[in-house]
Write an enzyme that holds these catalytic residues in place. Structure first.
Site, short mmCIF file in Angstrom:
data_model
loop_
_atom_site.label_atom_id
_atom_site.label_comp_id
_atom_site.label_asym_id
_atom_site.label_seq_id
_atom_site.Cartn_x
_atom_site.Cartn_y
_atom_site.Cartn_z
N TYR A 142 -12.56 8.34 8.67
CA TYR A 142 -11.99 9.59 9.16
C TYR A 142 -13.03 10.71 9.22
O TYR A 142 -12.90 11.64 10.01
CB TYR A 142 -10.86 10.05 8.23
N LYS A 193 -12.08 -4.95 3.29
CA LYS A 193 -12.39 -5.92 4.35
C LYS A 193 -13.82 -6.38 4.07
O LYS A 193 -14.72 -6.29 4.91
CB LYS A 193 -12.23 -5.25 5.72
N ASP A 225 -5.92 -7.39 5.97
CA ASP A 225 -4.98 -8.09 6.86
C ASP A 225 -3.96 -8.89 6.04
O ASP A 225 -2.76 -8.85 6.27
CB ASP A 225 -5.71 -8.97 7.89
N ASP A 249 -3.68 4.73 5.26
CA ASP A 249 -2.79 5.35 6.25
C ASP A 249 -1.85 4.29 6.81
O ASP A 249 -0.62 4.49 6.87
CB ASP A 249 -3.65 5.96 7.37
N ASP A 253 2.48 3.47 5.85
CA ASP A 253 3.58 3.49 6.83
C ASP A 253 4.35 2.17 6.78
O ASP A 253 5.58 2.15 6.87
CB ASP A 253 3.06 3.71 8.26
C1 LIG Z 1 -1.78 13.16 11.09
C2 LIG Z 1 -2.84 12.26 10.54
C3 LIG Z 1 -4.16 12.96 10.56
C4 LIG Z 1 -2.50 11.74 9.13
C5 LIG Z 1 -3.54 10.75 8.66
O1 LIG Z 1 -3.95 9.86 9.43
O2 LIG Z 1 -3.97 10.84 7.51
C6 LIG Z 1 -1.14 11.09 8.95
O3 LIG Z 1 -1.00 9.92 9.68
C7 LIG Z 1 -0.87 10.82 7.48
O4 LIG Z 1 -0.57 9.68 7.14
O5 LIG Z 1 -0.91 11.77 6.68
MG LIG Z 2 -0.16 8.30 8.58
#
Ligand SMILES: CC(C)[C@H](C(=O)O)[C@@H](O)C(=O)O
Ligand SMILES: [Mg+2]
Ligand SMILES: NC(=O)c1ccc[n+]([C@@H]2O[C@H](COP(=O)([O-])OP(=O)(O)OC[C@H]3O[C@@H](n4cnc5c(N)ncnc54)[C@H](O)[C@@H]3O)[C@@H](O)[C@H]2O)c1
Length: 361
Positions: A142, A193, A225, A249, A253
């Site tokens: 990032y 990885k 993975d 990240d 999710d």
């Molecule tokens: C919006 C984006 C920059 C952010 C990230 O990738 O960290 C989001 O996806 C998160 O998970 O907080």
């Molecule tokens: Mg995110």
């Protein structure tokens, strides 16, 4: 001493969900006699529209002074076409994280038993799920330099980013992860990885080195993975997972859906002194913004984490988490966690129900 909390609603559903979390905080303030003061500022697209930048000086100054920050979400299609990438809403969020050195991102994926039906997995696979993802938040691909889009000699363009971690960056997130594991199930899985990327060969080496200081924690390693697959196959094998910025990240999710919805996953982003910014893991949800149907619980649970980690008010944090459990017991569900036989409620109705449960506790 008064503790200052900065509220950053942001964009899309951000203001809708933060409004509910603020109501809950105000209720906790009265009930527990908390000495906290709330202030507001703009970040993301809302700040760009007002000041021409996603992270205005005034917001950064307030953020630096605050004891803790509660953020909704940033971004949306309105700003996706901005040519200057530095002006995009997401840069405001990344600027806060790196400017405040909030390197330790805690993302707990906990399945409330009442939501077993809403999880993407079978009840027997997820019942009792309680995982903590520790994500490194201010380094990795990032932030690595160089980055950009360049023109090659043959005239075509090439996009590039750099995945880097220094030993000290790995060591400090390792410590956060081992200490978290010590307080929980004493199992830590480091996700990398290392079969392909040298940066994560070093990551693995440092994890092994730091492990020697935590003999009571069992450390394992897994390729990312496989980790994604295992999260969906048998998530309860994990206690704490630690990983870099981008893998964290993505995995968080995925873990969110095990809890029923991305609208249930709170987070804390901490510096070395536990000053922190708190936000739901989800984004600004442009597809449902303005409809009053977003789930505010991840933001409300983020406010509870803020009380626990940065403001040392764990009784108030426990009470908010209990109030969330109580409203789920009452059968109240926003659309994202709705299942047959439950009562569908709006963002505001859900927030008000948590306020009532907290006030009556
Ligand atoms: C919006 C984006 C920059 C952010 C990230 O990738 O960290 C989001 O996806 C998160 O998970 O907080
Ligand atoms: Mg995110
Ligand atoms: N921390 C942040 O501020 C953050 C995090 C992720 C994405 N974003 C930004 O948000 C924008 C939209 O991104 P995206 O669509 O990929 O991800 P998103 O998380 O905003 O939405 C993904 C899906 O989840 C749903 N959803 C998210 N939060 C919800 C909630 N509280 N209640 C009910 N449903 C919810 C949305 O409706 C959508 O269908 C982008 O600009 C992105 O950069 C910001």
């Amino acid at each position: 001493m008064t503790q200052n909390v900065l509220i950053l609603p942001g964009d899309g559903i951000g203001p809708e969900i933060v409004t509910e979390a603020v109501k809950v905080l105000e209720t906790a303030k009265q009930k527990f006699n908390l000495n906290i003061e709330l202030d507001n500022a703009l970040v993301g697209g809302a700040a760009y529209d007002e000041f021409g930048t996603p992270l205005p000086e005034v917001t950064m100054q307030k953020a630096e002074k605050a004891d803790a920050i509660l953020l909704g979400a940033v971004g949306g299609p309105k700003w996706d076409e901005l040519d200057d990438r530095e002006l995009r809403p997401e840069k405001g969020l990344l600027g806060l994280r790196s400017g405040l050195e909030l390197f330790g991102n805690l993302r707990p994926a906990i399945l409330y038993p009442q939501l077993a039906d809403a999880s993407s997995l079978k009840p027997e696979v997820v019942s009792g799920l309680d995982i903590l993802i520790v994500r490194e938040l201010t380094g990795g691909i990032y932030f690595g330099q160089p980055r950009g889009i360049r023109e090659l000699e043959n005239g075509e363009r090439q996009g590039y980013n750099t995945y880097v971690y220094s030993e000290s960056e790995i060591r400090r997130i390792a410590k956060v992860a081992f200490e978290s594991a010590q307080k929980r199930g004493k199992k830590l899985c480091s996700v990398d990885k290392a079969n392909v990327l040298e940066v994560t060969v070093l990551w693995r080496e440092i994890m092994n080195e730091v492990a020697k200081d935590y003999p009571d924690v069992e450390l394992s390693h897994m390729y990312v993975d496989n980790a994604a697959m295992q999260l969906v196959r048998a998530p309860k094998q994990f206690d704490v997972m630690v990983t870099g910025n981008m893998f964290g990240d993505i995995l968080s999710d995925a873990a969110a859906m095990l809890t029923g919805s991305i609208g249930m996953l709170p987070s804390a982003s901490l510096d070395k002194n536990n000053k922190g910014m708190y936000e739901p893991c989800h984004g600004s949800a442009p597809d449902i913004a303005g409809q009053g149907i977003a789930n505010p619980l991840a933001t409300i649970l983020s406010a509870a984490m803020m009380l626990r980690y940065s403001l040392n008010e764990s009784a108030a944090a426990d009470a908010i988490e209990q109030a969330v459990s109580n409203v789920l017991d009452q059968g109240l569900r926003t659309a994202d966690i709705y299942s047959d036989g439950m009562k569908k409620v709006s963002t505001a109705e859900m927030g008000e129900a948590v306020v009532a449960a907290l006030a009556n506790a």
